[in-house]
Structures are given as C-alpha cells and as structure tokens.
Design an enzyme around this catalytic site. Structure first.
Site, mmCIF file in Angstrom:
data_model
loop_
_atom_site.group_PDB
_atom_site.id
_atom_site.type_symbol
_atom_site.label_atom_id
_atom_site.label_comp_id
_atom_site.label_asym_id
_atom_site.label_seq_id
_atom_site.Cartn_x
_atom_site.Cartn_y
_atom_site.Cartn_z
ATOM 1 N N VAL A 153 -15.141 15.093 -2.109
ATOM 2 C CA VAL A 153 -15.626 13.776 -2.560
ATOM 3 C C VAL A 153 -16.714 13.279 -1.604
ATOM 4 O O VAL A 153 -17.717 12.709 -2.029
ATOM 5 C CB VAL A 153 -14.457 12.764 -2.691
ATOM 6 N N GLY A 154 -16.541 13.523 -0.306
ATOM 7 C CA GLY A 154 -17.551 13.103 0.675
ATOM 8 C C GLY A 154 -18.913 13.698 0.368
ATOM 9 O O GLY A 154 -19.939 13.015 0.434
ATOM 10 N N THR A 210 -13.369 16.372 1.824
ATOM 11 C CA THR A 210 -14.719 16.893 2.009
ATOM 12 C C THR A 210 -15.454 16.965 0.665
ATOM 13 O O THR A 210 -16.643 16.629 0.583
ATOM 14 C CB THR A 210 -14.663 18.258 2.709
ATOM 15 N N GLY A 254 -12.095 10.575 3.599
ATOM 16 C CA GLY A 254 -11.314 11.228 2.546
ATOM 17 C C GLY A 254 -11.611 12.708 2.516
ATOM 18 O O GLY A 254 -11.907 13.312 3.552
ATOM 19 N N GLU A 275 -7.356 22.647 4.573
ATOM 20 C CA GLU A 275 -6.588 21.456 4.928
ATOM 21 C C GLU A 275 -5.437 21.276 3.933
ATOM 22 O O GLU A 275 -5.664 21.106 2.742
ATOM 23 C CB GLU A 275 -7.495 20.218 4.908
ATOM 24 N N LYS A 288 -12.986 -0.664 -0.683
ATOM 25 C CA LYS A 288 -12.201 -0.075 -1.773
ATOM 26 C C LYS A 288 -11.080 0.773 -1.179
ATOM 27 O O LYS A 288 -11.322 1.853 -0.644
ATOM 28 C CB LYS A 288 -13.046 0.802 -2.697
ATOM 29 N N CYS A 325 -6.051 13.662 9.354
ATOM 30 C CA CYS A 325 -7.188 14.572 9.426
ATOM 31 C C CYS A 325 -7.252 15.274 10.788
ATOM 32 O O CYS A 325 -7.897 16.302 10.913
ATOM 33 C CB CYS A 325 -8.480 13.843 9.110
ATOM 34 N N GLU A 336 -16.129 10.593 7.225
ATOM 35 C CA GLU A 336 -15.033 11.159 8.013
ATOM 36 C C GLU A 336 -14.208 11.987 7.040
ATOM 37 O O GLU A 336 -13.529 11.434 6.174
ATOM 38 C CB GLU A 336 -14.148 10.056 8.617
HETATM 39 P P1 NAP Z 1 -10.163 11.504 -1.963
HETATM 40 O O1 NAP Z 1 -10.203 11.638 -3.432
HETATM 41 O O2 NAP Z 1 -11.276 12.009 -1.167
HETATM 42 O O3 NAP Z 1 -9.918 9.920 -1.690
HETATM 43 C C1 NAP Z 1 -10.444 9.140 -0.659
HETATM 44 C C2 NAP Z 1 -11.001 7.833 -1.206
HETATM 45 O O4 NAP Z 1 -12.159 8.098 -2.008
HETATM 46 C C3 NAP Z 1 -10.046 7.076 -2.144
HETATM 47 O O5 NAP Z 1 -10.221 5.693 -1.992
HETATM 48 C C4 NAP Z 1 -10.523 7.555 -3.498
HETATM 49 O O6 NAP Z 1 -10.125 6.734 -4.570
HETATM 50 C C5 NAP Z 1 -12.010 7.539 -3.294
HETATM 51 N N1 NAP Z 1 -12.753 8.338 -4.283
HETATM 52 C C6 NAP Z 1 -12.312 9.413 -5.002
HETATM 53 N N2 NAP Z 1 -13.290 9.871 -5.791
HETATM 54 C C7 NAP Z 1 -14.374 9.071 -5.589
HETATM 55 C C8 NAP Z 1 -15.689 9.043 -6.137
HETATM 56 N N3 NAP Z 1 -16.103 9.924 -7.043
HETATM 57 N N4 NAP Z 1 -16.549 8.081 -5.718
HETATM 58 C C9 NAP Z 1 -16.164 7.185 -4.784
HETATM 59 N N5 NAP Z 1 -14.923 7.156 -4.249
HETATM 60 C C10 NAP Z 1 -14.047 8.094 -4.638
HETATM 61 O O7 NAP Z 1 -8.839 12.137 -1.384
HETATM 62 P P2 NAP Z 1 -7.462 12.410 -2.180
HETATM 63 O O8 NAP Z 1 -7.762 12.995 -3.536
HETATM 64 O O9 NAP Z 1 -6.676 11.174 -2.137
HETATM 65 O O10 NAP Z 1 -6.781 13.513 -1.263
HETATM 66 C C11 NAP Z 1 -7.086 14.886 -1.463
HETATM 67 C C12 NAP Z 1 -7.203 15.619 -0.153
HETATM 68 O O11 NAP Z 1 -8.243 15.042 0.614
HETATM 69 C C13 NAP Z 1 -5.994 15.527 0.756
HETATM 70 O O12 NAP Z 1 -5.017 16.448 0.416
HETATM 71 C C14 NAP Z 1 -6.619 15.812 2.096
HETATM 72 O O13 NAP Z 1 -6.771 17.179 2.281
HETATM 73 C C15 NAP Z 1 -7.973 15.160 1.994
HETATM 74 N N6 NAP Z 1 -7.979 13.796 2.604
HETATM 75 C C16 NAP Z 1 -8.485 13.684 3.855
HETATM 76 C C17 NAP Z 1 -8.456 12.441 4.462
HETATM 77 C C18 NAP Z 1 -8.990 12.243 5.839
HETATM 78 O O14 NAP Z 1 -8.517 11.382 6.558
HETATM 79 N N7 NAP Z 1 -10.014 12.957 6.233
HETATM 80 C C19 NAP Z 1 -7.917 11.333 3.813
HETATM 81 C C20 NAP Z 1 -7.416 11.492 2.513
HETATM 82 C C21 NAP Z 1 -7.463 12.751 1.936
HETATM 83 P P3 NAP Z 1 -8.775 7.135 -5.393
HETATM 84 O O15 NAP Z 1 -7.660 6.583 -4.614
HETATM 85 O O16 NAP Z 1 -8.943 6.510 -6.715
HETATM 86 O O17 NAP Z 1 -8.740 8.643 -5.482
HETATM 87 MG MG MG Z 2 -9.085 12.353 -5.110
#
Ligand code: NAP
Ligand code: MG
Length: 460
Positions: free
Chosen positions: A218-219, A216, A214, A362, A161, A270, A236
């Site tokens: 959501v993780g 922390t 993604g 972050e 996904k 990250c 991660e």
């Molecule tokens: P995010 O919501 O954690 O997104 C990462 C992935 O998880 C996306 O594919 C997202 O889908 C999916 N996701 C979101 N909610 C989910 C759920 N409840 N169940 C399963 N999968 C889910 O990150 P973001 O909102 O795009 O970014 C927010 C912040 O996260 C950034 O500003 C950054 O600080 C951090 N981040 C860190 C990394 C890293 O490499 N460690 C990468 C991205 C973001 P959608 O696209 O539909 O949201």
């Molecule tokens: Mg998100």
C-alpha cells in the site's frame, strides 16, 4: 469489494479477544474528506498565525489532557486492539510524551542565516498546510501521534485516518484535543476504509503531505499517487528484522530477551526481531535456552495485568499468519487460549531454508525463525538478505564487532545487546523497502515544513 467513494457506510469494531462487536462507526466518504480538507485549511491559517509560544502552550495543554485520560485511552486500546494493559498504558503515555516533546520544538523551529555578499540571506521554515496521516491498527495511538504531534507543532493542520479495525482511540484523541483548546477543525479524525477515506486524502489537491504507516504494497501505491502532484510523503513500512547472536554473547541474556523481541504486541510490530540468526557453534545451546523462555510467556486476556501477549487483531490476520506456518514443522511452540478470539501461539521455526517465505517475508504475527550462520561475514550477508531494512539487534561482547556489524547491516534502527528501537526523541525509519524519510527525534518538526530562502539586498 471496495465501498463506492461517495456512498455512506459503516465500520464494525470488534474486540479481538472475544470477537464481540464493541462499536459501529460511520465511515468517511470522499465527500466527508473534501469537507474536512476545506475546514482544515482555514483552521491551519489561524493556527500558523498564532505566536509560537501560544501554539506551544496549547500543545502542552493537549499533552496534559491526554495524561489525565491515560487510563481511559488504555482501556479503549485493550478493547479495540487487544493490546495488553501494560502496553496500552505505555502507548497512551507515549502520546502525551510526543505532544510534550513536539511542543518544546515550536519555539526552536529555526531557519538559518547564511553569509552572502550585498545583503542578508535567511531561510524560513514554513508549515506545509494540511497533512494527512494514515495510521495502521498495530499501534493505533502512538503511530497516529508520531505524525500528528510534530505536524501540529510545525503549524500544520492534521487529518488522521485510522485503520478500519481501530478507529476508537483516534476519535477520542480528537475530542481531547478540542477539550485542550485546539482550534476547531485543526485536528480531525476520518475513520474509514483505506480505499475510500485513505485514497481521498492521498489524491486530494488540498493535502500537502501524506504520512503513511502500514504495508509495503500500500505504501508503494500511495507514493505512486503522490508523485502525480509531487505531494510530500513519509513512509514507515514493513520489516523482517534480524536478531544476530554471536558465540561470544551473553547467551543467557540473549535467549531470555529474544521471545518478547518478537512476541510483544503478538508480533504485530514492524520492528519485531523475527529472524534469529545464531552462530553455528552455539546454535543448539541457544535453542535449549530459548525453549523455556518461549514457554514462559503468558498469553491470554489482554486486560489482565500479568498478560504478556494477547490475540491478533482480526480473523484475516490470523489466517495470514497461519498460512506462513507449516503444520508439524520442527521448532518451539507455546500455548494460547482456544475458543473465541483471534489467538495464535508463540512459534519459533528451525531447520528452514534461509529463503523460505516465512524467513524473509513479514508475517506480522508471533512467529520467528532461527537460522545458523558461520562467521561475521555470513551473519551480515544473512541479515541483509531480505528486501526490508527497518531494525535489528546484535548480541556480542566484542565492541569492535558490534560497531562493524551495525555499520554493515542496512537498517535504520539497530541496537546492541538490547532490542530497543523506538524512542520519541531519537530518529526512526527504514532503509530499502522499509520506508522513506524519518519520524520522531530532533528533526521531526522539520519534516512538516517547506524551506524558503529569502535574500534582502542592503544595496538599495
Ligand atoms: P495496510 O492495508 O497497509 O493498512 C495501513 C493503513 O493504510 C490503514 O489505515 C488502511 O486502511 C490504509 N489503506 C489501505 N489501503 C489504502 C489505500 N489504497 N489508500 C490509502 N490508505 C490505504 O495494512 P493491513 O492490510 O492492515 O495489514 C497487512 C500487512 O501489512 C500486515 O500483515 C503487515 O505485514 C503489514 N503492516 C505493517 C505495519 C507497520 O507498522 N509497518 C502496520 C500494519 C500492517 P484500512 O484499515 O481500511 O485497510
Ligand atoms: Mg490492507
């Protein structure tokens, strides 16, 4: 408002450098995920039954097909993610390398023979089954492949996904896999919302493991849901990595390399070295060297060969980044284009309290802070004063100090007199709230297996 899980919906993909719509893609519903899991389970059984050499050859062919499409994949990454052309080419090449490296592991995925009385004891490394990979938008291609390549090599099926904002390269990758001869449905891409397609993967009883990269927050929620079925999980997550500069370092080299250590990919990395910790005695001199290096970074059209930094991924991300940067705060500010596109200038903030939100959270944008420290002990204390522990750099000419500080900083990936973090053949992952488990490196395939111990009696 989250989309209802069973209703059809669409994703709109923008070019973040222009804000133009470049595609609309049907989003996967919970029913689509269910269908995909069933098909993947059947394909996985066929795949796992193949001779190891045949699986390896298919993955090498996949790598070769990706190699032949590096320019196309890179162009797509520039358009949908705003990555610079140079980075995007590297990223597409990284997918090829990951597939090649994983292919080399298929025939080497060996169990053990353990001495026991009265028989023979061996361990078998069995594939898990269907693996769900949930990827972010910051490195859509490489991170998708970090999970996918070793999972396939270990005999699993993969449902990927991608992030809502960046589904196009993932969809193309699945087509290339079919072209290379992967069995149908073995590697499927489910573009969709995290709350719908992502959640359906996390909660589906037919998915044996989730690999998530993604935020922390959501993780953690995914880990909690996986606990319900003891579903395997690799996480991660975020980072707030230090770049520790001691007075005895090559200051010119440290200052010259510092900008791209947090501006690469517009800081949406990250591993970005966003906490620049500088020993008091050289603090002012370091800032004098840093300012021209920050101003020299070329920010602009990501499709231009010479560009070093492009836009942020989305309006939401730019608003988030802006929220962290107080107007008129002292520091160094670069320039960026105005007009359409989600631009934010290179920014270094000084004169901050060490626990200011921008210094410990972050930001995921082109923003770093400079904090002074007194001595080695103070440097380590400051470096560890965040909830994260992903990466870090240490600049010093003293080998003993470099080793002591690497030993004392709680992070998974450290580099001395450099900012390197990620190679596909070395392990990568976080301490503390930066993650759980490791990806890449020589043990990557083992993370997609279950160990079975078998004892054969010689006494009957
Ligand atoms: P995010 O919501 O954690 O997104 C990462 C992935 O998880 C996306 O594919 C997202 O889908 C999916 N996701 C979101 N909610 C989910 C759920 N409840 N169940 C399963 N999968 C889910 O990150 P973001 O909102 O795009 O970014 C927010 C912040 O996260 C950034 O500003 C950054 O600080 C951090 N981040 C860190 C990394 C890293 O490499 N460690 C990468 C991205 C973001 P959608 O696209 O539909 O949201
Ligand atoms: Mg998100």
């Amino acid at each position: 408002m989250p989309n209802p899980p069973h209703e059809p919906y669409e994703l709109t993909v923008l070019n973040p450098a222009t804000e133009e719509v470049i595609a609309t893609v049907p989003g996967a519903t919970a029913d689509d995920v269910d269908r995909a899991v069933r098909r993947a389970a059947a394909a996985q059984r066929t795949w796992a039954a193949l001779a190891p050499g045949d699986r390896a050859r298919t993955l090498r062919r996949f790598a070769a097909v990706v190699d032949a499409h590096v320019p196309e994949l890179a162009a797509l990454e520039v358009r949908e993610a705003g990555h610079t052309l140079g980075n995007a080419r590297w990223e597409a090449g990284n997918v090829r390398d990951l597939l090649d490296y994983a292919a080399g592991g298929v025939e080497r995925l060996m169990g053990r023979q353990i001495p026991v009385p009265g028989g023979l004891d061996v361990t078998l490394l069995e594939p898990l089954g269907v693996v769900g990979v949930i990827a972010p938008w910051n490195f859509p291609l490489p991170i998708a492949a970090w999970g996918t390549a070793p999972a396939l090599a270990a005999g699993n099926a993969v449902l990927l996904k991608p992030a809502e904002t960046t589904p196009l390269t993932a969809l193309r990758l699945a087509e290339l896999g079919l072209e290379a001869g992967l069995p149908e449905y073995l590697f499927q891409v489910l573009p969709g919302a995290g709350s719908v397609a992502g959640d359906a993967l996390v909660t589906h009883p037919g998915v044996a493991k989730i690999v998530f990269t993604g935020s922390t927050a959501v993780g953690k929620s995914i880990m909690a849901k996986c606990a319900d079925r003891l579903k395997r999980v690799t996480l991660e997550l975020g980072g707030k990595s230090p770049n520790i500069v001691f007075a005895d370092a090559d200051l010119e080299a440290a200052a010259a390399s510092a900008p791209m250590s947090f501006l690469d990919n517009s800081g949406q990395d990250c591993c970005a070295r966003t906490r620049i910790l500088v020993q008091e005695s050289v603090h002012d001199r370091f800032l004098d060297l840093l300012a021209p290096a920050v101003h020299a970074v070329r920010v602009g059209d990501p499709a231009d060969e010479d560009t070093q930094m492009g836009p942020l991924i989305s309006r939401a991300q730019r608003d988030r980044v802006r929220g962290y940067v107080p107007a008129d705060h002292p520091g160094i500010r670069g320039r960026c284009p105005d007009g359409p596109g989600f631009w934010f200038p290179p920014t270094v903030l000084t004169d901050l309290a060490p626990d200011a939100p921008v210094a410990v959270e972050e930001v995921f944008g082109p923003v770093a802070v400079v904090l002074p420290f007194r001595d080695e002990e103070d440097a380590v204390r400051l470096a560890n004063a965040t909830e994260y522990g992903l990466s870090g750099s240490v600049w010093t000419r003293d080998v003993g100090r470099a080793l002591r500080v690497c030993g004392a900083v709680a992070a998974g990936n450290l580099s001395v007199n450099s900012h390197s973090s990620v190679r596909y053949w070395t392990p990568f992952g976080g301490f503390k709230q930066s993650g759980l488990g490791r990806e890449l490196g020589p043990d990557a395939l083992a993370a997609f297996t279950e160990t079975k111990n078998v004892f054969l009696s010689t006494e009957v």
